[in-house]
Motif scaffolding. Structure first.
Motif, mmCIF file in Angstrom:
data_model
loop_
_atom_site.group_PDB
_atom_site.id
_atom_site.type_symbol
_atom_site.label_atom_id
_atom_site.label_comp_id
_atom_site.label_asym_id
_atom_site.label_seq_id
_atom_site.Cartn_x
_atom_site.Cartn_y
_atom_site.Cartn_z
ATOM 1 N N ARG A 109 -12.320 -6.207 2.489
ATOM 2 C CA ARG A 109 -11.838 -4.827 2.471
ATOM 3 C C ARG A 109 -11.951 -4.220 3.859
ATOM 4 N NH1 ARG A 109 -14.382 -3.098 -1.711
ATOM 5 N NH2 ARG A 109 -12.683 -3.362 -3.186
ATOM 6 N N HIS A 110 -13.078 -4.500 4.528
ATOM 7 C CA HIS A 110 -13.259 -4.005 5.896
ATOM 8 C C HIS A 110 -12.182 -4.609 6.819
ATOM 9 C CE1 HIS A 110 -15.122 -3.006 9.710
ATOM 10 N NE2 HIS A 110 -15.046 -4.286 10.037
ATOM 11 N N GLY A 153 -8.593 -3.289 6.542
ATOM 12 C CA GLY A 153 -8.452 -1.958 7.132
ATOM 13 C C GLY A 153 -8.311 -2.038 8.642
ATOM 14 N N GLN A 169 -5.084 -0.903 10.950
ATOM 15 C CA GLN A 169 -5.233 0.007 12.095
ATOM 16 C C GLN A 169 -4.664 -0.628 13.364
ATOM 17 O OE1 GLN A 169 -9.299 1.297 12.785
ATOM 18 N NE2 GLN A 169 -8.745 2.019 14.838
ATOM 19 N N GLN A 171 -6.894 5.211 12.406
ATOM 20 C CA GLN A 171 -8.138 4.887 11.666
ATOM 21 C C GLN A 171 -8.023 5.282 10.191
ATOM 22 O OE1 GLN A 171 -11.236 6.906 13.824
ATOM 23 N NE2 GLN A 171 -11.783 5.066 15.009
ATOM 24 N N ALA A 204 -0.792 4.667 1.187
ATOM 25 C CA ALA A 204 -0.989 4.740 2.640
ATOM 26 C C ALA A 204 0.358 4.877 3.358
ATOM 27 C CB ALA A 204 -1.732 3.487 3.125
ATOM 28 N N CYS A 253 0.844 -1.195 0.000
ATOM 29 C CA CYS A 253 0.000 0.000 0.000
ATOM 30 C C CYS A 253 0.882 1.250 0.000
ATOM 31 C CB CYS A 253 -0.912 -0.005 1.209
ATOM 32 S SG CYS A 253 -1.869 -1.509 1.336
ATOM 33 N N ALA A 311 -7.305 0.001 3.224
ATOM 34 C CA ALA A 311 -8.438 -0.751 2.668
ATOM 35 C C ALA A 311 -8.717 -0.339 1.220
ATOM 36 C CB ALA A 311 -9.674 -0.560 3.540
ATOM 37 N N GLY A 360 -5.872 2.910 8.346
ATOM 38 C CA GLY A 360 -6.643 1.694 8.024
ATOM 39 C C GLY A 360 -7.551 1.915 6.826
ATOM 40 N N ARG A 361 -8.207 3.101 6.807
ATOM 41 C CA ARG A 361 -9.138 3.396 5.708
ATOM 42 C C ARG A 361 -8.387 3.466 4.375
ATOM 43 N NH1 ARG A 361 -11.461 7.264 2.620
ATOM 44 N NH2 ARG A 361 -9.821 8.767 3.121
ATOM 45 N N ARG A 362 -7.215 4.116 4.412
ATOM 46 C CA ARG A 362 -6.425 4.256 3.180
ATOM 47 C C ARG A 362 -5.869 2.903 2.709
ATOM 48 N NH1 ARG A 362 -4.378 9.666 1.873
ATOM 49 N NH2 ARG A 362 -5.664 11.124 3.030
#
Lengths: 282, 176
Positions: A265-266, A269, A273, A241, A219, A216, A248, A244-246
């Motif tokens: 995907r969830h 992430g 995190q 957080q 990220a 990634c 995902a 983690g979002r980036r």
């Protein structure tokens, strides 16, 4: 069908020249499942498990470690390998069961090249070099060039994967995985995070959420702008957080028999995190 | 030993004896060879993909799933099956009484503590527990759980299996 059990690499290359289409087998934990279920009926097999030179590892003078392709996972869970490569130790410990870890190897993980292979995210996070040898050639390939897709890699038919070299990094590293139960499970999603304090960088690699392992990069570079990786001792929840979002967003999961793309995907992430939070919680 | 094995005979070292394997397809799993070729039916076949542990044997001192070992690649390895854990010559064990007098402390503890119900997983668990206690004479609860994490039992709920392991640990400690 023939089975060759060479005792040295040279004997293995001899066998490979006699039977160029042979399947190479390390611990057997992938190939034997395919044979037991009649998915493949190999013509010839070359078993590498008795080649001692593939079952050793060493610390090199340039602060790297070379691990032979036949070293079983159970050796990576303990001792000096665990101390120097904690993320690999954690990944090794999540592979199957003690029975599988006694047989399974990084060579097998690389040969099979399943995106769910537990050793692979660690190798991607550490920018591992894969060593390939044939009877007459020897080459080194970045792991990023080695894995080409789902169960596809850049090994030539006349080559044997002899090992991998990874750096010893200064900084926290870890591996996390989601599956349907705690033991004896194939990854639904996995992640390896390694902090490299010397270069003020962080590496995160994802397993089972794309056709190859995914680094990634976006990220990673975003996080470096939020946090001084060498001096930070804690991390804001909001930054963890957002990291983690980036992460995902960079995954490319699919729906299959093990899970759904949405859940993967969830999950990946959440894993990212958790890992970055662990890295900065002393 | 670089020559290839075709369909001719090969020899495995099992429970201290050299056992020739004849007229077999060389792709057969060690589990199949043990049960169908060598009359050693102790290891059980269930999942055939290394997930259940009922086929566990010792190979060069490691507990492995015999269903995931290609038998012909196991030449030169020292293999011990559940039959081989009994110290006396297993070929002498003909009557139930004789067998009962030869069983190991781990096997006896499984019986005493009620760690056996349908019994299908039991041979694999017995091998895994012997393997654990050979390497670690005083395991923690987590050590025990991890050591049998590759052995699935659908009857006992594991509580009585943990009790059996604990009983063996205590008896072995007291007799040291």
């Amino acid at each position: 069908m023939t089975v060759a059990v060479p005792l040295s690499l040279n004997e293995a290359f001899d066998a490979l020249s006699r039977t160029p289409d042979a399947r190479l087998i390390q611990g057997g934990t992938d190939l034997m499942v395919e044979i037991n279920f009649n998915h493949v009926k190999p013509v010839d097999v070359i078993a590498l498990r008795r080649i001692k030179e593939l079952r050793t590892w060493q610390v090199n003078s340039n602060n790297t470690i070379t691990i032979g392709s036949g070293v079983p996972y159970q050796e990576m869970e303990v001792g000096q390998l665990k101390e120097l490569l904690p993320a690999l130790a954690e990944a090794a410990r999540t592979v199957g069961s003690p029975q599988i870890r006694a047989a399974g190897t990084l060579g097998g993980n690389l040969g099979t090249c399943s995106p769910a292979g537990d050793g692979l995210p660690v190798l991607f996070a550490l920018d591992a070099i894969v060593h390939l040898q044939s009877a007459v050639t020897s080459r080194e390939l970045s792991i990023h060039e080695f894995m080409l897709g789902v169960k596809r890699n850049a090994r030539h038919a006349n080559e044997i994967i002899t090992g991998v070299t990874v750096p010893i990094l200064d900084g926290w590293q870890g591996y996390a995985k989601v599956g349907v139960r705690n033991a004896m499970v194939i990854s639904v999603a996995s992640a390896c995070l390694a902090v490299d304090k010397k270069n003020n960088s962080v590496r995160i690699a994802l397993g089972a959420v794309g056709p190859t392992i995914i680094r990634c990069r976006d990220a990673e570079s975003w996080l470096v702008q939020q946090l001084d990786l060498t001096t930070a001792t804690s991390i804001d929840t909001t930054i963890a957080q957002e990291f983690g979002r980036r992460v995902a967003l960079e995954s490319k999961p699919i729906d299959d028999h093990r899970s759904t793309a949405e859940y993967r995907r969830h999950a990946v992430g959440v894993l990212a995190q958790r890992l970055i939070t662990r890295a900065y919680t002393s | 030993m670089s020559e290839s094995i075709g369909n001719e005979m090969y020899t495995l070292r099992i429970n201290g004896q050299d056992r020739p394997v004849k007229d077999a397809w060389v792709g057969e799993s060690l589990l199949y060879v043990l049960r169908e070729r060598l009359e050693l039916p102790g290891a059980k076949g269930a999942c055939e993909q290394g997930e259940c542990g009922s086929c566990t044997v010792l190979m060069d001192g490691d507990a492995v799933c015999s269903c995931l070992v290609m038998a012909a690649t196991a030449i030169g390895a020292d293999i011990v099956t559940v039959e081989g854990l009994i110290e006396k010559d297993p070929s002498m064990a003909t009557t139930a009484d004789v067998i009962a007098s030869q069983i190991t402390d781990v096997q006896q503890a499984f019986i005493t503590e009620g760690g056996v119900q349908c019994g299908f997983c039991t041979p694999g668990l017995i091998v895994a527990v012997h393997h654990l206690l050979d390497k670690n004479s005083d395991p923690t609860e987590l050590d025990v759980k991890e050591s049998i994490s590759g052995n699935i039992c659908r009857c006992t709920g594991y509580g009585r299996i943990f009790a059996a392991v604990e009983a063996v640990v205590q008896v072995r400690k007291a007799s040291r």
